[in-house]
Design a protein around this motif. Structure first.
Motif, PDB file in Angstrom:
ATOM      1  N   VAL A 190       0.872  -1.177   0.000  1.00  0.00           N
ATOM      2  CA  VAL A 190       0.000   0.000   0.000  1.00  0.00           C
ATOM      3  C   VAL A 190       0.905   1.222   0.000  1.00  0.00           C
ATOM      4  CG1 VAL A 190      -0.248  -0.176   2.521  1.00  0.00           C
ATOM      5  CG2 VAL A 190      -1.817   1.271   1.214  1.00  0.00           C
ATOM      6  N   ASP A 191       0.813   2.015  -1.073  1.00  0.00           N
ATOM      7  CA  ASP A 191       1.754   3.114  -1.254  1.00  0.00           C
ATOM      8  C   ASP A 191       1.284   3.961  -2.434  1.00  0.00           C
ATOM      9  OD1 ASP A 191       4.763   3.952  -0.504  1.00  0.00           O
ATOM     10  OD2 ASP A 191       4.522   4.130  -2.666  1.00  0.00           O
ATOM     11  N   ASP A 192       1.609   5.237  -2.409  1.00  0.00           N
ATOM     12  CA  ASP A 192       1.224   6.125  -3.513  1.00  0.00           C
ATOM     13  C   ASP A 192       1.829   5.682  -4.845  1.00  0.00           C
ATOM     14  OD1 ASP A 192      -0.318   7.755  -1.906  1.00  0.00           O
ATOM     15  OD2 ASP A 192       1.315   9.159  -1.485  1.00  0.00           O
ATOM     16  N   LYS A 193       3.060   5.146  -4.823  1.00  0.00           N
ATOM     17  CA  LYS A 193       3.697   4.688  -6.059  1.00  0.00           C
ATOM     18  C   LYS A 193       2.948   3.509  -6.662  1.00  0.00           C
ATOM     19  CE  LYS A 193       8.358   6.232  -4.812  1.00  0.00           C
ATOM     20  NZ  LYS A 193       9.743   5.810  -4.479  1.00  0.00           N
ATOM     21  N   ILE A 194       2.430   2.656  -5.807  1.00  0.00           N
ATOM     22  CA  ILE A 194       1.632   1.526  -6.285  1.00  0.00           C
ATOM     23  C   ILE A 194       0.352   2.037  -6.944  1.00  0.00           C
ATOM     24  CG2 ILE A 194       0.306  -0.505  -5.578  1.00  0.00           C
ATOM     25  CD1 ILE A 194       2.370  -0.915  -3.337  1.00  0.00           C
ATOM     26  N   ASN A 195      -0.305   2.993  -6.299  1.00  0.00           N
ATOM     27  CA  ASN A 195      -1.536   3.555  -6.870  1.00  0.00           C
ATOM     28  C   ASN A 195      -1.279   4.166  -8.239  1.00  0.00           C
ATOM     29  OD1 ASN A 195      -2.544   2.835  -4.395  1.00  0.00           O
ATOM     30  ND2 ASN A 195      -2.873   4.917  -3.658  1.00  0.00           N
TER      31      ASN A 195
ATOM     32  N   ASP B  96      -1.028   1.466 -15.636  1.00  0.00           N
ATOM     33  CA  ASP B  96      -0.998   0.197 -16.370  1.00  0.00           C
ATOM     34  C   ASP B  96      -2.376  -0.370 -16.653  1.00  0.00           C
ATOM     35  OD1 ASP B  96       1.700   0.465 -16.208  1.00  0.00           O
ATOM     36  OD2 ASP B  96       2.059  -1.241 -14.871  1.00  0.00           O
ATOM     37  N   TYR B  97      -3.349  -0.042 -15.803  1.00  0.00           N
ATOM     38  CA  TYR B  97      -4.697  -0.605 -15.970  1.00  0.00           C
ATOM     39  C   TYR B  97      -5.736   0.516 -15.875  1.00  0.00           C
ATOM     40  CZ  TYR B  97      -2.187  -4.951 -15.012  1.00  0.00           C
ATOM     41  OH  TYR B  97      -1.291  -5.991 -15.042  1.00  0.00           O
ATOM     42  N   PRO B  98      -5.728   1.442 -16.814  1.00  0.00           N
ATOM     43  CA  PRO B  98      -6.615   2.608 -16.718  1.00  0.00           C
ATOM     44  C   PRO B  98      -8.100   2.257 -16.819  1.00  0.00           C
ATOM     45  CG  PRO B  98      -5.542   2.525 -18.860  1.00  0.00           C
ATOM     46  CD  PRO B  98      -4.876   1.498 -18.016  1.00  0.00           C
TER      47      PRO B  98
ATOM     48  N   LEU C  86      -9.563  -0.383 -15.419  1.00  0.00           N
ATOM     49  CA  LEU C  86     -10.022  -1.148 -14.264  1.00  0.00           C
ATOM     50  C   LEU C  86     -10.258  -0.230 -13.069  1.00  0.00           C
ATOM     51  CD1 LEU C  86      -7.694  -4.316 -14.194  1.00  0.00           C
ATOM     52  CD2 LEU C  86     -10.085  -4.201 -14.910  1.00  0.00           C
ATOM     53  N   PRO C  87     -11.176  -0.603 -12.165  1.00  0.00           N
ATOM     54  CA  PRO C  87     -11.264   0.118 -10.890  1.00  0.00           C
ATOM     55  C   PRO C  87      -9.903   0.066 -10.202  1.00  0.00           C
ATOM     56  CG  PRO C  87     -13.139  -1.359 -11.168  1.00  0.00           C
ATOM     57  CD  PRO C  87     -12.194  -1.675 -12.283  1.00  0.00           C
ATOM     58  N   LEU C  88      -9.540   1.132  -9.509  1.00  0.00           N
ATOM     59  CA  LEU C  88      -8.189   1.248  -8.973  1.00  0.00           C
ATOM     60  C   LEU C  88      -7.822   0.086  -8.057  1.00  0.00           C
ATOM     61  CD1 LEU C  88      -5.600   2.867  -8.818  1.00  0.00           C
ATOM     62  CD2 LEU C  88      -6.586   4.158  -6.918  1.00  0.00           C
ATOM     63  N   ASN C  89      -8.735  -0.346  -7.207  1.00  0.00           N
ATOM     64  CA  ASN C  89      -8.408  -1.439  -6.289  1.00  0.00           C
ATOM     65  C   ASN C  89      -8.096  -2.732  -7.025  1.00  0.00           C
ATOM     66  OD1 ASN C  89      -8.539  -0.024  -3.872  1.00  0.00           O
ATOM     67  ND2 ASN C  89     -10.747  -0.276  -3.701  1.00  0.00           N
ATOM     68  N   GLU C  90      -8.814  -3.013  -8.118  1.00  0.00           N
ATOM     69  CA  GLU C  90      -8.521  -4.202  -8.921  1.00  0.00           C
ATOM     70  C   GLU C  90      -7.169  -4.061  -9.613  1.00  0.00           C
ATOM     71  OE1 GLU C  90     -11.568  -5.471 -11.622  1.00  0.00           O
ATOM     72  OE2 GLU C  90     -13.172  -4.944 -10.226  1.00  0.00           O
ATOM     73  N   ALA C  91      -6.890  -2.872 -10.110  1.00  0.00           N
ATOM     74  CA  ALA C  91      -5.608  -2.628 -10.769  1.00  0.00           C
ATOM     75  C   ALA C  91      -4.460  -2.779  -9.783  1.00  0.00           C
ATOM     76  CB  ALA C  91      -5.603  -1.235 -11.382  1.00  0.00           C
ATOM     77  N   ILE C  92      -4.645  -2.282  -8.573  1.00  0.00           N
ATOM     78  CA  ILE C  92      -3.613  -2.407  -7.545  1.00  0.00           C
ATOM     79  C   ILE C  92      -3.331  -3.875  -7.235  1.00  0.00           C
ATOM     80  CG2 ILE C  92      -3.197  -2.062  -5.073  1.00  0.00           C
ATOM     81  CD1 ILE C  92      -4.557   0.687  -5.411  1.00  0.00           C
ATOM     82  N   ALA C  93      -4.390  -4.677  -7.139  1.00  0.00           N
ATOM     83  CA  ALA C  93      -4.214  -6.104  -6.853  1.00  0.00           C
ATOM     84  C   ALA C  93      -3.381  -6.780  -7.936  1.00  0.00           C
ATOM     85  CB  ALA C  93      -5.580  -6.783  -6.726  1.00  0.00           C
ATOM     86  N   LYS C  94      -3.616  -6.410  -9.195  1.00  0.00           N
ATOM     87  CA  LYS C  94      -2.843  -6.986 -10.300  1.00  0.00           C
ATOM     88  C   LYS C  94      -1.374  -6.569 -10.212  1.00  0.00           C
ATOM     89  CE  LYS C  94      -6.243  -7.770 -13.984  1.00  0.00           C
ATOM     90  NZ  LYS C  94      -5.742  -9.128 -14.304  1.00  0.00           N
ATOM     91  N   VAL C  95      -1.135  -5.297  -9.974  1.00  0.00           N
ATOM     92  CA  VAL C  95       0.242  -4.795  -9.913  1.00  0.00           C
ATOM     93  C   VAL C  95       1.007  -5.440  -8.759  1.00  0.00           C
ATOM     94  CG1 VAL C  95       1.650  -2.764  -9.402  1.00  0.00           C
ATOM     95  CG2 VAL C  95      -0.201  -2.613 -11.071  1.00  0.00           C
ATOM     96  N   THR C  96       0.425  -5.460  -7.576  1.00  0.00           N
ATOM     97  CA  THR C  96       1.151  -5.970  -6.413  1.00  0.00           C
ATOM     98  C   THR C  96       1.375  -7.478  -6.509  1.00  0.00           C
ATOM     99  OG1 THR C  96      -0.924  -6.155  -5.156  1.00  0.00           O
ATOM    100  CG2 THR C  96       0.355  -4.130  -4.901  1.00  0.00           C
TER     101      THR C  96
END
Length: 486
Positions: free
Chosen positions: A75-80, A86-88, A90-100
């Motif tokens: 959980v971090d601003d850089k992750i957001n 990368d996933y414009p 998708l909802p942000l929370n779903e995109a974050i899950a993919k990235v992390t």
């Protein structure tokens, strides 16, 4: 018994004999990655350094008497920002899950390729929000933190008034004025003092958010520093509360905290402030260890200079020195410099490390040896002197020259460098039939995965081939060819 282990303590600025708080269990915490991008080669240094220390502690005290925790910051601003980029769609929370998820998997694959053992615990920040809230509420109750405009901030001035607290800045050895001058201090109207730092902040509507501490009605998310205080407390203190034997003054203290020298201030300084104030202890950890900086070919590594190199690139491409490098080469290149000394990462250094590995693995009969679990005494003695890895490498050279092949194999294995499948066959110009069959099968499976557009699986197989010292070339007709490094 520690067998004479001494470690340099950043807190005291000297080498000291190491003695665990609980003689039956050593506890170590190391700051891990923020999972938003590939780990760069500078990130590899603490991974390797503290893996060697972990191996040494397991040898000295027994594998069942050491706990090594290394966190994952997810959980971090850089992750957001990366997720939104990368996933414009998708909802942000779903995109974050993919990235992390993808970045964490890549980090762990890189660490395995570098020959590192898995830590005993790899806690994710988002799995410890409850512990963070609990610590923040303790800080508020003790007067060390305050609520302002849906933020919770740590008060440095209040810390100085609490009994038995270390002076803020004691780890960095800086005064408040020096810290303000040397840090990018956030300016905000709700802060009582320039040095106060965020423990918790409100989340935007589309950002990850959790129930806030301090009676704040809106959802929020933790600041960076509180994450490590919470995770180290959970896994190295609370988890051992009924098992450790120590004085009450040491109840909320663990043995070793490690990380890069760049983390001393503000991250580690703030961890100490939070943890000591929350639990009323004079220390957070007894020993603070920090590895030195890394530069590339004599220059600071940065994207603007075009010399920003990831572990993944070094293992899998020809971006540095016109070849892919086996993980053992990267590991040895790191270990040839003592961990506290700045290191210059060069192609020449990698070539020398590769030549060393080939020479050691060319020792007569070494490919048929199953290494002993008992490392050579001379190698252990070097490592017990504040992880003197150059001394340990010198001992490997001595063992080869003396023809002590079994001890050489044991030393290589202990340092995570023993891999005859990569080096001995290459040195003799031949590839053993069973190794060739394994490589052929992996190359075929990778080609099939690429054809099916399962690129994650193709990358996983490529990483496995890299660990065998194999480079793969994709041909225009969809087939692939391979060769052993060297």
């Amino acid at each position: 018994m520690s067998q004479g282990l001494t470690l340099y303590n950043t807190l005291t600025r000297r080498k000291e004999p190491f003695a665990p708080i609980d003689a039956n269990h050593v506890r170590m915490y190391v700051c891990g990655p923020t999972v938003y991008d590939y780990a760069h080669i500078g990130n590899a240094r603490p991974i390797i350094v503290f893996d060697v220390l972990y191996r040494l502690l397991r040898h000295l005290y027994g594998a069942d008497h050491v706990t090594y925790a290394r966190n994952i910051t997810d959980v971090d601003d850089k992750i957001n920002a990366r997720a939104a980029r990368d996933y414009p769609d998708l909802p942000l929370n779903e995109a974050i899950a993919k990235v992390t998820a993808a970045t964490e998997a890549q980090f762990k694959a890189d660490a395995r390729a570098l020959g590192c053992l898995e830590p005993d615990v790899e806690p994710r920040a988002t799995e410890h929000i409850g512990e963070m809230r609990a610590i923040i509420d303790r800080l508020i109750a003790r007067g060390a933190a305050y609520v302002a405009e849906d933020h919770v901030l740590f008060s440095v001035a209040a810390m100085e008034k609490l009994p038995r607290m270390p002076a803020y800045g004691s780890l960095a050895r800086r005064s408040l004025d020096e810290m303000i001058a040397g840090a990018r201090v956030d300016v905000a109207p709700y802060k009582r003092d320039a040095m106060d730092f965020v423990l918790w902040k409100p989340s935007k509507a589309n950002e990850p958010g959790w129930e806030s501490p301090g009676g704040i009605a809106t959802k929020g998310r933790p600041g960076w520093h509180i994450e490590c205080s919470a995770m180290s407390w959970k896994h190295l203190i609370e988890a051992f509360d009924t098992r450790i034997s120590c004085d009450d003054a040491d109840r909320n203290v663990f043995d070793i905290h490690g990380g890069g020298i760049d983390l001393v201030f503000p991250h580690h300084e703030n961890e100490i402030a939070q943890s000591c104030c929350a639990f009323g202890s004079e220390r957070m950890a007894n020993v603070w260890m920090h590895n030195g900086f890394l530069q590339v070919e004599g220059e600071k590594m940065s994207k603007s200079l075009g010399n920003f190199i990831t572990i993944h690139q070094l293992l899998a491409s020809e971006d540095f020195g016109d070849r892919a490098w086996p993980g053992e080469v990267l590991r040895l290149a790191m270990l040839k410099t003592q961990y506290r000394t700045p290191i210059d990462w060069t192609v020449r250094g990698l070539e020398e490390a590769l030549a060393n590995l080939k020479a050691w693995h060319a020792a007569e009969g070494i490919a048929e040896i199953t290494p002993s679990d008992a490392p050579p005494p001379g190698l252990v003695a070097a490592l017990c002197d504040d992880l003197n890895t150059p001394g340990a490498v010198a001992e490997l050279h001595r063992l080869r020259k003396a023809g002590e092949t079994e001890a050489l194999a044991a030393g290589l294995a202990f340092l995570g460098l023993f891999n005859p499948a990569t080096y001995a066959p290459a040195a003799s110009g031949a590839v053993a039939p069973d190794l060739r069959a394994r490589i052929d099968a992996l190359v075929t499976a990778r080609s099939e995965a690429r054809a099916a557009k399962d690129f994650a699986e193709a990358d996983r197989i490529r990483d496995e081939l890299n660990r065998l010292g194999v480079t793969v070339k994709d041909n225009k007709d969809g087939t692939a060819s391979w060769e052993l490094v060297g």
